[in-house]
Design an enzyme around this catalytic site. Sequence first.
Site, PDB file in Angstrom:
ATOM      1  N   ASP A   1       9.264   2.830  -0.542  1.00 44.64           N
ATOM      2  CA  ASP A   1       8.375   3.624   0.411  1.00 44.64           C
ATOM      3  C   ASP A   1       8.603   3.050   1.778  1.00 44.64           C
ATOM      4  OD1 ASP A   1       6.415   4.772   1.451  1.00 44.64           O
ATOM      5  OD2 ASP A   1       4.831   3.780   0.331  1.00 44.64           O
TER       6      ASP A   1
ATOM      7  N   LYS B   1       4.948   9.597   8.164  1.00 50.10           N
ATOM      8  CA  LYS B   1       4.464   9.100   9.433  1.00 50.10           C
ATOM      9  C   LYS B   1       5.502   9.758  10.916  1.00 50.10           C
ATOM     10  CE  LYS B   1       2.103   5.233   7.942  1.00 50.10           C
ATOM     11  NZ  LYS B   1       0.671   4.887   8.503  1.00 50.10           N
TER      12      LYS B   1
ATOM     13  N   TYR C   1       0.826  -1.279  -0.049  1.00 47.33           N
ATOM     14  CA  TYR C   1      -0.046   0.141  -0.105  1.00 47.33           C
ATOM     15  C   TYR C   1       0.816   1.290   0.105  1.00 47.33           C
ATOM     16  CZ  TYR C   1      -3.288   3.530   1.587  1.00 47.33           C
ATOM     17  OH  TYR C   1      -4.333   4.518   1.603  1.00 47.33           O
TER      18      TYR C   1
HETATM   19  C1  LIG Z   1       3.836   2.110   3.047  1.00 47.63           C
HETATM   20  C2  LIG Z   1       2.989   3.264   3.226  1.00 47.63           C
HETATM   21  N1  LIG Z   1       2.962   4.417   1.943  1.00 47.63           N
HETATM   22  C3  LIG Z   1       2.121   5.533   2.084  1.00 47.63           C
HETATM   23  C4  LIG Z   1       0.971   5.298   2.806  1.00 47.63           C
HETATM   24  C5  LIG Z   1       0.072   6.640   2.800  1.00 47.63           C
HETATM   25  O1  LIG Z   1       0.420   7.493   3.887  1.00 47.63           O
HETATM   26  P1  LIG Z   1      -0.570   8.476   4.362  1.00 47.63           P
HETATM   27  O2  LIG Z   1      -1.830   7.720   4.946  1.00 47.63           O
HETATM   28  O3  LIG Z   1      -0.003   9.685   5.104  1.00 47.63           O
HETATM   29  O4  LIG Z   1      -1.463   9.248   3.091  1.00 47.63           O
HETATM   30  C6  LIG Z   1       0.928   4.501   3.989  1.00 47.63           C
HETATM   31  C7  LIG Z   1       0.216   4.780   4.985  1.00 47.63           C
HETATM   32  O5  LIG Z   1      -0.237   3.656   5.855  1.00 47.63           O
HETATM   33  C8  LIG Z   1       2.022   3.527   4.073  1.00 47.63           C
HETATM   34  O6  LIG Z   1       1.683   2.385   5.039  1.00 47.63           O
END
Ligand SMILES: Cc1ncc(COP(=O)(O)O)c(C=O)c1O
Length: 452
Positions: free
Chosen positions: A248, A278, A153
């Site tokens: 990511d 985060k 994700y």
């Molecule tokens: C690996 C990863 N990338 C991107 C995101 C998206 O982040 P946001 O919820 O701050 O848009 C998340 C959210 O949990 C994530 O776990």
Amino acid sequence: MTTSHAVSRGATVPASAQLFARACAVTPGGVNSPVRAFGAVGGTPRFMVSGSGPYLLDADGHEYVDLVCSWGPLLLGHAHPEVVQAVQRAVAAGTSFGTPTRSEVELAEEIVARTPVQQVRLVSSGTEATMSAIRLARGFTRRDTVVKFAGCYHGHVDSLLAAAGSGVVTFGLPGTPGVPAAATAATLVLPYNDVAAVQTAFAEHGDRIACVITEAAAANMGVIAPVDDFNRFLADICAAHGALMISDEVMTGFRVSASGYHGIDGAGWRPDLITFGKVMGGGFPAAAFGGRADVMAHLAPEGPVYQAGTLSGNPVATTAGLATLRLADAEVYAHLDAASAQVQQLVGDALREAGVPHVIQSAGNLFSVFFVEDDRSTEVRDFVASQRQAQHRFRAFFHAMLEHGVYLPPSAFEAWFVSAAHDQVALDRIAAALPPAAGAAAAAAPDPEGTG
Ligand SMILES: Cc1ncc(COP(=O)(O)O)c(C=O)c1O
């Protein structure tokens, strides 16, 4: 566990239930992010009123040991006094200027010092970070195709909300209504940890692939670490074909080590671009993407690839993030690793004792518990395997933990998070909750519809 601070003393309907009813009237599903609705576990979401260290307090006065930590950001626990003070000072000095500020420079310097990125651009959410990194990769390479992995994700970016087609290397289908087929038509969705599938994708489409995006360690289908040097392999195959590798680290960055998962598996190689979020916002909306200086130079205003944000680099958010990162020293990471190991051990012991089949997997101090269907299951390596869970057992386990004062992620597919504030008292509370919860999981009856 009930504290004396009941907010709604004497109410017949619990305050969380009252708030949820009001929320459902004015907000779809009553929540502002779907997983919070308890859809996967049933019941009423708890509305929280405060947090302190490892604890959350809900609107009915129930206190919980928090193993969600706001889905990752709260590395130091709730309301760390030094972070709170820094934020109070920043707020008093003005909440947003729409100009460059010192704290955003210092946060960028901190990120560059800790990770292999040479330059960084601040944004407000992980979704924005991955969306912008992909635009930059496409602009830099002048190619369109994006490779992603099933079960990873990256936020709710249209082109990444793609489900795998039926073949091994097929272009993605929209994973949700509202995403046009055209938005995922240039997205290849491959099985995670599958070297052969990536090789086939590059053999067939190599000259069209702009980038491969992967979670540095998958943590949104349960925690599945990259195996067989998968990340380095991705970086190498991208380099060989003129594509960019985007790692990511929104979830793992600054959490599993001072630099993130790259600090664990990054010896001798580096991604072209990395996304962060985060922890770097210290509980406020701040995220970032960064990487090779020659690639970042393609970003506006230096280069032609447009990207912007009214609140990007917000002084309050960057102050919170900077205060958090500056406090996150080697001692903090050692504590997180030890607390995580202890919780994993306790959970494993309780589930084994109760005869509940399970697999616990970790990536650094991130971990999750797979309530697998039987004891023959071993390692979970990809999305298909992670879906085979006895969800009825997780649901029973989750509610029993909640009842005994431990707040878990309300889904069998989420990582569990500890913080530097999870001390022995908090861990002992978790230990006390586990035997009845494991017993409830063991006794749970499968769903009549056979959905696990
Ligand atoms: C690996 C990863 N990338 C991107 C995101 C998206 O982040 P946001 O919820 O701050 O848009 C998340 C959210 O949990 C994530 O776990």
